[in-house]
Design an enzyme around this catalytic site. Structure first.
Site, mmCIF file in Angstrom:
data_model
loop_
_atom_site.group_PDB
_atom_site.id
_atom_site.type_symbol
_atom_site.label_atom_id
_atom_site.label_comp_id
_atom_site.label_asym_id
_atom_site.label_seq_id
_atom_site.Cartn_x
_atom_site.Cartn_y
_atom_site.Cartn_z
ATOM 1 N N LYS A 59 -11.286 -8.060 -1.837
ATOM 2 C CA LYS A 59 -11.176 -6.608 -2.014
ATOM 3 C C LYS A 59 -9.817 -6.264 -2.623
ATOM 4 O O LYS A 59 -8.872 -7.071 -2.567
ATOM 5 C CB LYS A 59 -11.342 -5.930 -0.657
ATOM 6 C CG LYS A 59 -10.302 -6.344 0.374
ATOM 7 C CD LYS A 59 -10.736 -5.970 1.785
ATOM 8 C CE LYS A 59 -9.636 -6.278 2.788
ATOM 9 N NZ LYS A 59 -10.117 -6.179 4.178
ATOM 10 N N ARG A 157 -13.113 1.826 13.790
ATOM 11 C CA ARG A 157 -13.189 2.156 12.358
ATOM 12 C C ARG A 157 -14.648 2.394 11.948
ATOM 13 O O ARG A 157 -15.062 3.527 11.834
ATOM 14 C CB ARG A 157 -12.521 1.034 11.552
ATOM 15 C CG ARG A 157 -12.243 1.400 10.111
ATOM 16 C CD ARG A 157 -11.270 0.447 9.445
ATOM 17 N NE ARG A 157 -11.782 -0.906 9.266
ATOM 18 C CZ ARG A 157 -11.114 -1.887 8.654
ATOM 19 N NH1 ARG A 157 -9.905 -1.656 8.159
ATOM 20 N NH2 ARG A 157 -11.623 -3.091 8.518
ATOM 21 N N HIS A 186 -14.626 -6.619 14.076
ATOM 22 C CA HIS A 186 -13.297 -6.725 13.468
ATOM 23 C C HIS A 186 -12.249 -6.498 14.551
ATOM 24 O O HIS A 186 -12.420 -5.645 15.421
ATOM 25 C CB HIS A 186 -13.164 -5.695 12.343
ATOM 26 C CG HIS A 186 -11.992 -5.940 11.433
ATOM 27 N ND1 HIS A 186 -11.692 -7.177 10.889
ATOM 28 C CD2 HIS A 186 -11.031 -5.097 10.947
ATOM 29 C CE1 HIS A 186 -10.619 -7.073 10.124
ATOM 30 N NE2 HIS A 186 -10.196 -5.837 10.139
ATOM 31 N N ARG A 245 -13.121 -14.840 8.271
ATOM 32 C CA ARG A 245 -12.822 -13.972 7.133
ATOM 33 C C ARG A 245 -11.323 -13.702 7.011
ATOM 34 O O ARG A 245 -10.891 -12.559 6.934
ATOM 35 C CB ARG A 245 -13.513 -12.597 7.279
ATOM 36 C CG ARG A 245 -14.943 -12.561 7.767
ATOM 37 C CD ARG A 245 -15.467 -11.117 7.791
ATOM 38 N NE ARG A 245 -14.698 -10.211 8.622
ATOM 39 C CZ ARG A 245 -15.018 -9.874 9.880
ATOM 40 N NH1 ARG A 245 -16.092 -10.356 10.455
ATOM 41 N NH2 ARG A 245 -14.249 -9.048 10.551
ATOM 42 N N TYR A 290 20.987 5.302 -12.140
ATOM 43 C CA TYR A 290 20.904 6.699 -11.714
ATOM 44 C C TYR A 290 21.657 6.915 -10.403
ATOM 45 O O TYR A 290 21.634 6.073 -9.510
ATOM 46 C CB TYR A 290 19.447 7.075 -11.472
ATOM 47 C CG TYR A 290 18.578 7.126 -12.703
ATOM 48 C CD1 TYR A 290 18.891 7.977 -13.771
ATOM 49 C CD2 TYR A 290 17.432 6.343 -12.794
ATOM 50 C CE1 TYR A 290 18.081 8.032 -14.892
ATOM 51 C CE2 TYR A 290 16.616 6.399 -13.915
ATOM 52 C CZ TYR A 290 16.942 7.251 -14.967
ATOM 53 O OH TYR A 290 16.133 7.300 -16.061
ATOM 54 N N CYS A 341 14.859 1.617 -11.326
ATOM 55 C CA CYS A 341 14.282 2.674 -12.169
ATOM 56 C C CYS A 341 12.768 2.459 -12.279
ATOM 57 O O CYS A 341 12.219 1.524 -11.710
ATOM 58 C CB CYS A 341 14.915 2.652 -13.558
ATOM 59 S SG CYS A 341 16.726 2.634 -13.547
ATOM 60 N N ASP A 343 10.990 1.480 -14.884
ATOM 61 C CA ASP A 343 10.579 0.320 -15.678
ATOM 62 C C ASP A 343 11.620 -0.792 -15.718
ATOM 63 O O ASP A 343 11.378 -1.832 -16.332
ATOM 64 C CB ASP A 343 10.315 0.751 -17.124
ATOM 65 C CG ASP A 343 9.480 2.010 -17.184
ATOM 66 O OD1 ASP A 343 8.381 1.998 -16.603
ATOM 67 O OD2 ASP A 343 9.936 3.008 -17.783
HETATM 68 C C1 LIG Z 1 -9.701 -7.005 5.050
HETATM 69 C C2 LIG Z 1 -10.624 -7.516 6.091
HETATM 70 C C3 LIG Z 1 -10.499 -8.833 6.546
HETATM 71 C C4 LIG Z 1 -9.324 -9.718 6.196
HETATM 72 O O1 LIG Z 1 -8.199 -9.248 6.902
HETATM 73 P P1 LIG Z 1 -6.816 -10.060 6.923
HETATM 74 O O2 LIG Z 1 -5.962 -9.282 7.826
HETATM 75 O O3 LIG Z 1 -6.312 -10.062 5.505
HETATM 76 O O4 LIG Z 1 -7.124 -11.425 7.410
HETATM 77 C C5 LIG Z 1 -11.472 -9.312 7.413
HETATM 78 N N1 LIG Z 1 -12.491 -8.517 7.814
HETATM 79 C C6 LIG Z 1 -12.617 -7.234 7.430
HETATM 80 C C7 LIG Z 1 -13.741 -6.402 7.924
HETATM 81 C C8 LIG Z 1 -11.680 -6.684 6.563
HETATM 82 O O5 LIG Z 1 -11.776 -5.405 6.194
#
Ligand SMILES: *Cc1c(COP(=O)(O)O)cnc(C)c1O
Length: 399
Positions: A59, A157, A186, A245, A290, A341, A343
């Site tokens: 992502k 979430r 999660h 994941r 600056y 700055c 750039d």
């Molecule tokens: C982004 C995400 C992950 C990975 O999370 P990390 O903290 O980068 O390991 C795993 N599961 C879900 C649902 C996520 O949104």
């Protein structure tokens, strides 16, 4: 060999090690070097540790590293699944010729569902309305849509309550055009070694385990059971289930133990590199940039780098970051001077650094401290640093 543009040589990037390649065309001085060889090593490390299937989160343009090259390299190194946050990200993978399973981690709008089904993405779902919409659109398309039932065990979430999980699993399993491909949760604080956070994570895992057991006991196949993000891969052996994941871990940033030491020996993929495009002498008392916040304490050499906050180098690092300037054993860490700055930014090379015009400079990563250290300096997380490297910075893939 280049992962994204085979056949291109590294003629325009003479600083690259032998056998590594470049992006076609002339690159600007500032570029993000992406070590796909490090990704492969990190993947092997995680697979060896967990013994589970691996989902590579790509992502947000692979946390800023470039979705297609990272996805391709991850699959080549043994990842079984990919994960994206939006339909558009999923489409980009499909357009790039990737046919591996791709999970869609966020909830999409009803009008995006036809696109999700057409692209063959596997959405997270955690409520009856969304599940029924997926079923309806899949039926109309004459396709089967693989779904991952998302259970909220404390992240707050998306996802169903543990109490709703069995009936939703049954709903998916009973529908003609949906497949229960997975059951997931999660974790909110799995990367924290603090005791209260450990207790919270254990509780999340207990709830999840019990809920999955209930689904199985009812005679429903939960599909791939998965929960572990980076923190859980690192700290919770009982969280790995069928698939893990971890995202930031695979990009090379490990959670730290209570002593502040990285736990996993992963290697960062990203180096932000630039070049000294201008060098000038400054006399004691003269100022830089600056606001004139920096005054030369003595006669010195000031180098200019064509990288600024529009490239993702936070302006809040002004006067608070050292870059690695110069090549080989002559190089050294040198402090940024004055405000960053849009750039450009300036570096105090000192009088005898030996740095020369056109020398490469590591802004972070490589021989400079990595994005995780920069993040700590800024009170943020490495994700925000790598995701924040703007699209105008070319990505150069080293395999
Ligand atoms: C982004 C995400 C992950 C990975 O999370 P990390 O903290 O980068 O390991 C795993 N599961 C879900 C649902 C996520 O949104």
């Amino acid at each position: 060999m280049c992962a994204c543009c085979p056949g291109n040589d590294a003629g325009n990037v003479p600083d690259l090690p032998q056998g590594q390649c470049g992006t076609p065309g002339i690159l600007r001085a500032t570029r993000a070097l992406i070590r796909l060889d490090h990704l492969a090593e990190n993947i092997v490390l995680v697979k060896q540790k967990t013994g589970a299937a691996l989902c590579m989160p790509v992502k947000a343009n692979a946390y800023g590293h470039g979705a297609l090259p990272v996805a391709g390299a991850a699959l080549a190194a043994g990842a079984e699944y990919l994960a994206v946050a939006t339909l558009e990200e999923g489409r980009e993978l499909r357009k790039g010729g990737i046919d591996a399973p791709v999970m869609l981690l966020s909830i999409a709008l009803p009008e995006e569902i036809d696109g999700i089904i057409a692209a063959g993405l596997e959405p997270f779902a955690g409520d009856a309305e969304y599940i029924d919409a997926l079923e309806g659109r899949a039926a109309r398309a004459g396709k089967k849509c693989a779904v991952h039932l998302k259970i909220d065990t404390g992240m707050g979430r998306i996802g169903c309550t543990p109490g709703q999980a069995l009936s939703l699993a049954a709903r998916i399993a009973a529908s003609r055009n949906l497949l229960l491909a997975g059951t997931a949760t999660h974790l909110a604080v799995s990367d924290s070694p603090v005791p209260e956070d450990r207790a919270f994570t254990e509780r999340q895992l207990d709830i999840f385990r019990g809920t999955v057991e209930g689904i199985k006991t009812a005679g429903i196949d939960p599909g791939l059971v998965h929960a572990a993000n980076t923190g859980a891969v690192t700290f919770y052996n009982d969280s790995w289930f069928d698939m893990v994941r971890p995202g930031i871990l695979l990009y090379g940033y490990s959670p730290e133990d209570s002593q502040g030491k990285p736990v996993m020996a992963v290697k960062p993929l990203m180096e932000l590199s630039s070049s000294l495009v201008f060098i000038k002498e400054l006399r004691r008392g003269e100022t830089v940039s600056y606001g004139r916040t920096w005054t030369a304490p003595e006669d010195t050499l000031i180098g200019t780098l064509p990288v600024g906050y529009a490239d993702g180098l936070s302006r809040r690092l002004s006067g608070r970051w050292d870059v690695y300037a110069g090549s080989g054993k002559e190089g050294s860490l040198r402090p940024l001077a004055g405000r960053i700055c849009m750039d450009q930014c300036m570096v105090d090379l000192g009088k005898d650094s030996g740095a020369r015009r056109w020398d490469r400079v590591s802004v972070f990563g490589g021989k400079a401290p990595h994005a995780g250290i920069m993040a700590a300096r800024l009170g943020t997380i490495p994700y925000e640093i790598t995701c924040g490297i703007s699209p105008r910075v070319p990505r150069l893939y080293l395999a």
